[in-house]
Write a protein that holds these residues in place. Sequence first.
Motif, PDB file in Angstrom:
ATOM      1  N   ASP A   1       0.820  -1.040   0.246  1.00 47.12           N
ATOM      2  CA  ASP A   1      -0.081  -0.001  -0.088  1.00 47.12           C
ATOM      3  C   ASP A   1       0.734   1.238   0.014  1.00 47.12           C
ATOM      4  N   ASN A   2       1.124   1.798  -1.150  1.00 42.91           N
ATOM      5  CA  ASN A   2       1.893   2.959  -1.341  1.00 42.91           C
ATOM      6  C   ASN A   2       1.492   4.200  -0.556  1.00 42.91           C
ATOM      7  N   THR A   3       0.197   4.353  -0.217  1.00 44.99           N
ATOM      8  CA  THR A   3      -0.462   5.517   0.686  1.00 44.99           C
ATOM      9  C   THR A   3       0.083   5.212   2.181  1.00 44.99           C
ATOM     10  N   LYS A   4       0.396   4.277   2.476  1.00 43.93           N
ATOM     11  CA  LYS A   4       0.629   3.962   3.867  1.00 43.93           C
ATOM     12  C   LYS A   4       2.268   3.467   4.025  1.00 43.93           C
ATOM     13  N   ASN A   5       2.797   3.515   3.240  1.00 45.23           N
ATOM     14  CA  ASN A   5       4.295   2.851   3.008  1.00 45.23           C
ATOM     15  C   ASN A   5       4.349   1.855   3.835  1.00 45.23           C
ATOM     16  N   ALA A   6       3.771   0.745   3.130  1.00 46.87           N
ATOM     17  CA  ALA A   6       3.711  -0.638   3.713  1.00 46.87           C
ATOM     18  C   ALA A   6       3.681  -1.825   2.897  1.00 46.87           C
ATOM     19  N   VAL A   7       4.275  -2.941   3.264  1.00 41.86           N
ATOM     20  CA  VAL A   7       4.122  -3.955   2.439  1.00 41.86           C
ATOM     21  C   VAL A   7       3.691  -5.224   3.220  1.00 41.86           C
ATOM     22  N   TYR A   8       3.086  -6.127   2.816  1.00 42.56           N
ATOM     23  CA  TYR A   8       2.350  -6.995   3.697  1.00 42.56           C
ATOM     24  C   TYR A   8       2.628  -8.527   3.035  1.00 42.56           C
ATOM     25  N   LEU A   9       2.693  -9.430   3.837  1.00 43.80           N
ATOM     26  CA  LEU A   9       2.747 -11.037   3.353  1.00 43.80           C
ATOM     27  C   LEU A   9       1.692 -11.824   4.141  1.00 43.80           C
ATOM     28  N   GLN A  10       0.874 -12.002   3.224  1.00 45.10           N
ATOM     29  CA  GLN A  10      -0.351 -12.917   3.568  1.00 45.10           C
ATOM     30  C   GLN A  10      -0.016 -14.319   3.427  1.00 45.10           C
ATOM     31  N   MET A  11       0.156 -15.136   4.550  1.00 47.34           N
ATOM     32  CA  MET A  11       0.762 -16.616   4.345  1.00 47.34           C
ATOM     33  C   MET A  11      -0.438 -17.435   4.807  1.00 47.34           C
ATOM     34  N   ASP A  12      -0.877 -18.290   4.049  1.00 48.72           N
ATOM     35  CA  ASP A  12      -1.893 -19.366   4.312  1.00 48.72           C
ATOM     36  C   ASP A  12      -1.107 -20.584   4.203  1.00 48.72           C
ATOM     37  N   THR A  13      -2.161 -21.609   4.957  1.00 50.82           N
ATOM     38  CA  THR A  13      -1.820 -22.901   4.894  1.00 50.82           C
ATOM     39  C   THR A  13      -0.245 -23.294   5.467  1.00 50.82           C
ATOM     40  N   LEU A  14       0.036 -22.574   6.574  1.00 52.43           N
ATOM     41  CA  LEU A  14       1.272 -22.690   6.917  1.00 52.43           C
ATOM     42  C   LEU A  14       1.739 -24.053   7.291  1.00 52.43           C
ATOM     43  N   LYS A  15       3.100 -24.235   6.912  1.00 50.13           N
ATOM     44  CA  LYS A  15       3.643 -25.614   7.250  1.00 50.13           C
ATOM     45  C   LYS A  15       4.921 -25.467   8.273  1.00 50.13           C
ATOM     46  N   PRO A  16       5.311 -26.476   9.068  1.00 43.72           N
ATOM     47  CA  PRO A  16       6.499 -26.418   9.961  1.00 43.72           C
ATOM     48  C   PRO A  16       7.542 -25.729   9.241  1.00 43.72           C
ATOM     49  N   GLU A  17       7.676 -26.153   8.066  1.00 46.76           N
ATOM     50  CA  GLU A  17       9.020 -25.876   7.187  1.00 46.76           C
ATOM     51  C   GLU A  17       8.966 -24.317   6.867  1.00 46.76           C
ATOM     52  N   ASP A  18       8.005 -23.350   7.259  1.00 52.45           N
ATOM     53  CA  ASP A  18       7.867 -22.263   6.872  1.00 52.45           C
ATOM     54  C   ASP A  18       8.319 -21.482   8.238  1.00 52.45           C
ATOM     55  N   THR A  19       8.646 -22.248   9.325  1.00 55.68           N
ATOM     56  CA  THR A  19       9.037 -21.613  10.654  1.00 55.68           C
ATOM     57  C   THR A  19      10.592 -20.877  10.175  1.00 55.68           C
TER      58      THR A  19
END
Length: 128
Positions: free
Chosen positions: A73-91
């Motif tokens: 969101d360039n109006t908020k100077n922010a970047v996001y990462l939506q992470m779904d179906t998380l796995k242990p290897e994402d730790t």
Amino acid sequence: QALLVESGGGLVQTGDSLRLSCAVSGLTFGSYNMGWFRQAPGKERDFVAAISRSGGSTYYADSVKGRFTISRDNTKNAVYLQMDTLKPEDTALYYCAADFNYYFDYEKVHQHHQYDYWGQGTQVTVSS
């Protein structure tokens, strides 16, 4: 002085979702491609996802494609990462990074040395 601050990490179970945020200040946010990387204990820092200055282009590591979504969101100077179906290897410790570049080069956005500024990271732990 550029400052990138990640938030949103935590301890979750397999299959859960998390949304990471990265608040950016001290630079012209719209002039930077943004990326997310992660580093597990004893391992190298790995590329996760990147997004172009406008948000019109994205690129993902094969390991997260279809499960993670990067946005900004360039109006908020922010970047996001939506992470779904998380796995242990994402730790891992998740970092956001800023790349001052007019172009979004798919051959380079996954390379950590391409990035100029880094945050301190937010921990994501996925239990099995």
